[in-house]
Design a protein around this motif. Structure first.
Motif, mmCIF file in Angstrom:
data_model
loop_
_atom_site.group_PDB
_atom_site.id
_atom_site.type_symbol
_atom_site.label_atom_id
_atom_site.label_comp_id
_atom_site.label_asym_id
_atom_site.label_seq_id
_atom_site.Cartn_x
_atom_site.Cartn_y
_atom_site.Cartn_z
ATOM 1 N N MET A 1 -26.722 59.597 -9.196
ATOM 2 C CA MET A 1 -25.578 59.776 -9.532
ATOM 3 C C MET A 1 -25.051 58.357 -9.515
ATOM 4 S SD MET A 1 -24.714 62.947 -7.095
ATOM 5 C CE MET A 1 -25.719 64.339 -7.277
ATOM 6 N N LYS A 28 -25.378 61.114 -1.982
ATOM 7 C CA LYS A 28 -26.072 61.982 -2.834
ATOM 8 C C LYS A 28 -25.832 63.458 -2.014
ATOM 9 C CE LYS A 28 -29.936 63.827 -5.320
ATOM 10 N NZ LYS A 28 -31.328 63.315 -5.740
ATOM 11 N N LEU A 31 -21.947 64.127 -2.019
ATOM 12 C CA LEU A 31 -21.711 64.606 -3.411
ATOM 13 C C LEU A 31 -22.191 66.125 -3.529
ATOM 14 C CD1 LEU A 31 -22.173 61.420 -5.531
ATOM 15 C CD2 LEU A 31 -19.868 62.154 -4.427
ATOM 16 N N GLN A 32 -23.470 66.252 -3.162
ATOM 17 C CA GLN A 32 -24.059 67.760 -3.329
ATOM 18 C C GLN A 32 -22.967 68.659 -2.540
ATOM 19 O OE1 GLN A 32 -28.004 67.253 -1.964
ATOM 20 N NE2 GLN A 32 -28.851 66.546 -4.052
ATOM 21 N N ALA A 34 -19.961 68.542 -1.496
ATOM 22 C CA ALA A 34 -18.773 68.663 -2.285
ATOM 23 C C ALA A 34 -18.733 69.599 -3.562
ATOM 24 C CB ALA A 34 -18.138 67.225 -2.792
ATOM 25 N N LYS A 35 -19.791 69.226 -4.129
ATOM 26 C CA LYS A 35 -19.821 70.194 -5.456
ATOM 27 C C LYS A 35 -19.953 71.725 -5.037
ATOM 28 C CE LYS A 35 -21.713 67.074 -8.977
ATOM 29 N NZ LYS A 35 -22.938 66.929 -9.732
ATOM 30 N N THR A 36 -20.525 72.206 -3.831
ATOM 31 C CA THR A 36 -20.637 73.403 -3.227
ATOM 32 C C THR A 36 -19.196 74.098 -2.559
ATOM 33 O OG1 THR A 36 -21.403 72.845 -1.071
ATOM 34 C CG2 THR A 36 -23.171 72.915 -2.853
ATOM 35 N N PRO A 38 -15.938 74.561 -3.799
ATOM 36 C CA PRO A 38 -14.845 74.396 -4.934
ATOM 37 C C PRO A 38 -13.289 74.497 -4.068
ATOM 38 C CG PRO A 38 -15.616 76.731 -4.799
ATOM 39 C CD PRO A 38 -16.590 75.549 -3.965
ATOM 40 N N GLU A 42 -11.395 68.109 -6.211
ATOM 41 C CA GLU A 42 -11.932 66.757 -6.535
ATOM 42 C C GLU A 42 -11.973 66.004 -5.455
ATOM 43 O OE1 GLU A 42 -11.445 63.259 -10.031
ATOM 44 O OE2 GLU A 42 -10.191 64.841 -9.924
#
Length: 135
Positions: A1, A28, A31-32, A34-36, A38, A42
Motif C-alpha cells: 500500500m 498495513k 489500514l486493514q 480501518a477497511k473493516t 465502515p 475515511e
C-alpha cells in the motif's frame, strides 16, 4: 500500500530498513482494520509530532494511532495511543501478557519480537472507534 502523503513517506524513508519494514507491517494492519470498520469513514494518514499517524477524518469517531522508531531507543519501536484515553488500560485487561506497555501511551516491541497481529488489530480497532464505544 503506497504512502500518498509525501511527509509521511519521507519519515518512513529515514527509518533504518529493518524498522521501516516492521513499521510498514504495522501500518498495513492499521489500514486493514480501518477497511473493516465502515462506521469510522475515511482514515487520514498524516504526521503528528513528526510521527506517522492514523485517525478517522470524521470527528468524534476514534483517536489517533501513531507508529514510530526512535534513534534514542534503537532496539525498539512502537505503536502509540492518546495518553488521555483509557485505551492502554483496556488493552491490558484484554491482553495482559501479550504486549509490553509503556505507561498510558504505547505498546512497545523489541527488534526480536514477533508482532501478534490479531491481538494488535483488536487494539487498533478500539482506538479507531474510541468515541463510538463511549456512546
Amino acid at each position: 500500500m503506497k504512502i500518498s502523503h509525501p511527509h509521511v513517506a519521507r519519515v518512513f524513508a529515514h527509518y533504518p530498513p529493518f524498522y521501516r519494514k516492521k513499521l510498514k507491517d504495522i501500518r498495513k494492519l492499521i489500514l486493514q482494520v480501518a477497511k473493516t470498520l465502515p462506521e469510522i469513514g475515511e482514515l487520514e494518514e498524516t504526521l503528528k509530532w513528526g510521527e506517522p499517524s492514523y485517525l478517522p477524518k470524521e470527528k468524534k469517531v476514534g483517536t489517533t494511532v501513531r507508529i514510530h522508531w526512535l534513534p534514542s531507543k534503537p532496539n525498539q519501536y512502537g505503536i502509540y495511543f492518546n495518553c488521555q484515553t483509557n485505551l492502554i488500560e483496556r488493552f491490558k485487561k484484554k491482553h495482559p501478557k501479550t504486549f509490553r506497555y509503556e505507561g498510558q501511551r504505547a505498546i512497545i516491541f523489541s527488534s526480536a519480537d514477533k508482532v501478534p497481529a490479531e491481538e494488535l488489530k483488536s487494539c487498533i480497532e478500539l482506538a479507531l472507534t474510541y468515541h463510538l464505544g463511549k456512546k
